[in-house]
Design a protein around this motif. Structure first.
Motif, PDB file in Angstrom:
ATOM      1  N   ALA B   8       0.813  -1.218   0.000  1.00 49.09           N
ATOM      2  CA  ALA B   8       0.000   0.000   0.000  1.00 49.09           C
ATOM      3  C   ALA B   8       0.847   1.269   0.000  1.00 49.09           C
ATOM      4  N   VAL B   9       2.138   1.117   0.205  1.00 43.13           N
ATOM      5  CA  VAL B   9       2.987   2.298   0.323  1.00 43.13           C
ATOM      6  C   VAL B   9       3.308   2.851  -1.057  1.00 43.13           C
ATOM      7  N   ALA B  10       3.179   4.151  -1.194  1.00 40.59           N
ATOM      8  CA  ALA B  10       3.476   4.794  -2.476  1.00 40.59           C
ATOM      9  C   ALA B  10       4.973   4.754  -2.752  1.00 40.59           C
ATOM     10  N   ASP B  11       5.294   4.817  -4.033  1.00 38.84           N
ATOM     11  CA  ASP B  11       6.705   4.800  -4.427  1.00 38.84           C
ATOM     12  C   ASP B  11       7.498   5.889  -3.721  1.00 38.84           C
ATOM     13  N   GLU B  12       6.907   7.060  -3.654  1.00 40.44           N
ATOM     14  CA  GLU B  12       7.615   8.199  -3.095  1.00 40.44           C
ATOM     15  C   GLU B  12       7.919   7.993  -1.605  1.00 40.44           C
ATOM     16  N   GLU B  13       7.015   7.278  -0.916  1.00 40.31           N
ATOM     17  CA  GLU B  13       7.259   6.963   0.494  1.00 40.31           C
ATOM     18  C   GLU B  13       8.421   5.983   0.619  1.00 40.31           C
ATOM     19  N   LEU B  14       8.454   5.028  -0.298  1.00 37.77           N
ATOM     20  CA  LEU B  14       9.549   4.058  -0.289  1.00 37.77           C
ATOM     21  C   LEU B  14      10.885   4.748  -0.563  1.00 37.77           C
ATOM     22  N   VAL B  15      10.848   5.739  -1.423  1.00 36.01           N
ATOM     23  CA  VAL B  15      12.077   6.495  -1.702  1.00 36.01           C
ATOM     24  C   VAL B  15      12.555   7.160  -0.407  1.00 36.01           C
ATOM     25  N   GLY B  16      11.620   7.761   0.319  1.00 41.56           N
ATOM     26  CA  GLY B  16      11.979   8.407   1.578  1.00 41.56           C
ATOM     27  C   GLY B  16      12.592   7.420   2.560  1.00 41.56           C
ATOM     28  N   ALA B  17      11.988   6.238   2.647  1.00 39.98           N
ATOM     29  CA  ALA B  17      12.507   5.204   3.559  1.00 39.98           C
ATOM     30  C   ALA B  17      13.898   4.761   3.124  1.00 39.98           C
ATOM     31  N   CYS B  18      14.065   4.656   1.825  1.00 40.67           N
ATOM     32  CA  CYS B  18      15.352   4.214   1.292  1.00 40.67           C
ATOM     33  C   CYS B  18      16.446   5.238   1.591  1.00 40.67           C
ATOM     34  N   VAL B  19      16.110   6.504   1.387  1.00 45.62           N
ATOM     35  CA  VAL B  19      17.085   7.564   1.656  1.00 45.62           C
ATOM     36  C   VAL B  19      17.431   7.591   3.154  1.00 45.62           C
ATOM     37  N   LYS B  74       7.150  12.551  -9.873  1.00 46.25           N
ATOM     38  CA  LYS B  74       6.599  11.198  -9.830  1.00 46.25           C
ATOM     39  C   LYS B  74       7.766  10.217  -9.997  1.00 46.25           C
ATOM     40  N   PHE B  75       7.824   9.227  -9.128  1.00 46.97           N
ATOM     41  CA  PHE B  75       8.969   8.323  -9.148  1.00 46.97           C
ATOM     42  C   PHE B  75       9.093   7.584 -10.477  1.00 46.97           C
ATOM     43  N   THR B  76       7.966   7.120 -11.017  1.00 53.58           N
ATOM     44  CA  THR B  76       8.042   6.343 -12.261  1.00 53.58           C
ATOM     45  C   THR B  76       8.584   7.205 -13.411  1.00 53.58           C
ATOM     46  N   THR B  77       8.170   8.469 -13.459  1.00 61.21           N
ATOM     47  CA  THR B  77       8.681   9.368 -14.498  1.00 61.21           C
ATOM     48  C   THR B  77      10.193   9.505 -14.358  1.00 61.21           C
ATOM     49  N   TRP B  78      10.621   9.715 -13.123  1.00 60.27           N
ATOM     50  CA  TRP B  78      12.039   9.889 -12.830  1.00 60.27           C
ATOM     51  C   TRP B  78      12.828   8.634 -13.202  1.00 60.27           C
ATOM     52  N   LEU B  79      12.276   7.479 -12.836  1.00 64.67           N
ATOM     53  CA  LEU B  79      12.956   6.204 -13.120  1.00 64.67           C
ATOM     54  C   LEU B  79      13.019   5.946 -14.633  1.00 64.67           C
ATOM     55  N   HIS B  80      11.915   6.231 -15.322  1.00 67.24           N
ATOM     56  CA  HIS B  80      11.910   6.058 -16.777  1.00 67.24           C
ATOM     57  C   HIS B  80      12.930   6.981 -17.439  1.00 67.24           C
ATOM     58  N   ARG B  81      13.040   8.154 -16.900  1.00 68.93           N
ATOM     59  CA  ARG B  81      13.998   9.105 -17.480  1.00 68.93           C
ATOM     60  C   ARG B  81      15.422   8.562 -17.350  1.00 68.93           C
ATOM     61  N   ILE B  82      15.721   8.021 -16.182  1.00 65.18           N
ATOM     62  CA  ILE B  82      17.053   7.428 -15.982  1.00 65.18           C
ATOM     63  C   ILE B  82      17.260   6.284 -16.961  1.00 65.18           C
ATOM     64  N   ALA B  83      16.255   5.412 -17.079  1.00 69.01           N
ATOM     65  CA  ALA B  83      16.384   4.248 -17.966  1.00 69.01           C
ATOM     66  C   ALA B  83      16.549   4.675 -19.426  1.00 69.01           C
ATOM     67  N   VAL B  84      15.778   5.671 -19.839  1.00 74.66           N
ATOM     68  CA  VAL B  84      15.892   6.156 -21.224  1.00 74.66           C
ATOM     69  C   VAL B  84      17.293   6.719 -21.462  1.00 74.66           C
ATOM     70  N   ASN B  85      17.796   7.473 -20.498  1.00 72.89           N
ATOM     71  CA  ASN B  85      19.148   8.027 -20.656  1.00 72.89           C
ATOM     72  C   ASN B  85      20.200   6.935 -20.724  1.00 72.89           C
ATOM     73  N   VAL B  86      20.038   5.921 -19.873  1.00 71.53           N
ATOM     74  CA  VAL B  86      20.984   4.793 -19.901  1.00 71.53           C
ATOM     75  C   VAL B  86      20.962   4.134 -21.284  1.00 71.53           C
ATOM     76  N   CYS B  87      19.761   3.931 -21.808  1.00 67.98           N
ATOM     77  CA  CYS B  87      19.629   3.276 -23.125  1.00 67.98           C
ATOM     78  C   CYS B  87      20.205   4.150 -24.241  1.00 67.98           C
ATOM     79  N   LEU B  88      19.868   5.432 -24.205  1.00 69.54           N
ATOM     80  CA  LEU B  88      20.378   6.320 -25.266  1.00 69.54           C
ATOM     81  C   LEU B  88      21.897   6.430 -25.205  1.00 69.54           C
TER      82      LEU B  88
END
Lengths: 214, 193
Positions: B8-19, B74-88
């Motif tokens: 039930a925890v949002a991605d952004e909350e998990l990011v906070g916990a991770c940090v 939004k975490f997914t946007t941020w993550l996709h951006r990283i992945a797209v950059n890695v691929c490019l």
């Protein structure tokens, strides 16, 4: 007649075309044909799915990511770490050396001043050569005294040790380690010396200038 | 973090916990998004080995950059951006080989005739090859829109462009694909499948 723009074609594909664009599309055969063509291509694109890896792959993927995180050093930190490590290593090596040089320089100045103000016969210890106690012709391992003969004050073991340790200390290394004296610090220290200490400093400097031929 | 609560925890909350030092929170983020990121990478490189390596690299980079993640994004946007950059970045260094024809598609379903399945596989290979020839921005935009169903404004954020540019890129990508595929394009609405 203005045909649809690229943005409007995309909107048409997604059934989000504005009323004006829709009216044009109804009337313009060229734009309608282009939309149909783009729809066909899009359908072909959507019919090219990615093969799903085995379930085992997903089970191990997280572990692989964790392993990569643990093993890889962050790029930014890595580059910083390398330069920082170099700096700290240099500092670790040089700081004790500089402290020792400072302490010995003070000792030399004070002892020299004391000797001149209170002359005393030389003791056996003072006359003892630097390599006394070692086999003949062998200098101490850590200190190279071969080039010290005749150096002023050549009878001072502490001075010899200090010179030997400092001989490989380069200005650039000291600057990189950030241990150079602050601007004006030397002048400040000189003003705090007693008259006798200043006289001894002058004598040492003059001797050094003569020795190097400067 | 307990398993039941984690869902039930949002991605952004998990990011906070991770940090804050909870490494298991990042494991949850990886578990949630690994399939999407892998597929995104696969669309760029066209083979499993490179795709899995790039997906892993994307998550490692994301982990390192987590402290810089802005909670307003939004975490997914941020993550996709990283992945797209890695691929490019990878594509700018080397062009990976696409998977052999036989490995590309899943096996035909029980109801599908063998000749139809072969035809479907062949079309998929041609489409992938054509997508691989698109200019990088068009390719990224097409992949994010067609395969990941991301809205244009999110694609614009990922690509660092305007929404209009993202929409125009999508149209250009389809137009170029039409030229590249030529007669191989089949209207799936009318196909016997």
């Amino acid at each position: 007649m203005n045909h649809l723009s690229d943005v409007q074609f995309t909107a048409a594909l997604e059934d989000e075309l504005d009323p004006a664009g829709s009216a044009h599309l109804d009337a313009c055969g060229a734009c309608a044909a282009k939309v149909r063509g783009l729809r066909t291509v899009l359908a072909s694109v959507l019919h090219a799915p990615v093969a799903e890896p085995s379930p085992l792959f997903w089970e191990h993927f997280g572990a692989r990511v964790n392993k990569a995180i643990d093993s890889a050093q962050p790029p930014a930190a890595a580059s910083w770490g390398w330069t920082a490590n170099r700096g700290w290593l240099a500092a670790a090596a040089i700081v004790p050396l500089v402290m020792m040089i400072g302490a010995l320089a003070l000792y030399v100045i004070r002892s020299g001043a004391d000797e001149r103000s209170r002359p005393a016969p030389r003791t056996a210890a003072a006359e003892k050569p630097l390599d006394a106690g070692l086999p003949a012709g062998r200098a101490p391992a850590a200190v190279d005294t071969s080039d010290l003969a005749g150096d002023p004050p050549d009878d001072d073991r502490a001075w010899a040790l200090m010179r030997s340790l400092a001989i490989d200390l380069h200005y650039d290394d000291a600057r990189e380690a950030g241990i150079l004296p602050r601007p004006g610090a030397i002048e400040t220290a000189a003003t705090e010396l007693s008259a006798l200490e200043r006289a001894e400093l002058v004598r040492l400097l003059q001797d050094e200038l003569k020795r190097t031929g400067a | 973090m307990p398993q039941t609560d984690a869902q039930a925890v949002a991605d952004e909350e998990l990011v906070g916990a991770c940090v804050a030092g909870d490494r298991s929170a990042f494991d949850l983020l990886v578990g949630r998004h690994q399939r999407q990121i892998y597929k995104l990478c696969f669309r760029f490189v066209g083979n499993h080995e490179d795709a899995s390596e790039l997906a892993q690299d994307a998550f490692v980079r994301a982990y390192r950059a987590l402290p810089k993640f802005e909670r307003t994004a939004k975490f997914t946007t941020w993550l996709h951006r990283i992945a797209v950059n890695v691929c490019l970045n990878r594509l700018s260094v080397k062009r990976p080989p696409h998977e052999p024809f036989a490995d590309v598609e899943s096996a035909p379903s029980r109801d599908e005739r063998a000749d139809v399945a072969v035809l479907r596989q062949e079309r998929a290979v041609w489409v992938r090859a054509a997508v691989a020839r698109l200019p990088q921005k068009q390719r990224a935009t097409l992949i994010l829109r067609a395969y990941h169903d991301l809205p244009h404004d999110e694609i614009a954020r990922i690509m660092g462009s305007s929404v209009s540019a993202a929409k125009a890129n999508f149209c250009h990508a389809l137009g170029n694909l039409k030229k590249l595929l030529g007669e191989r394009v089949v209207d799936h609405h009318e196909s016997p499948e």
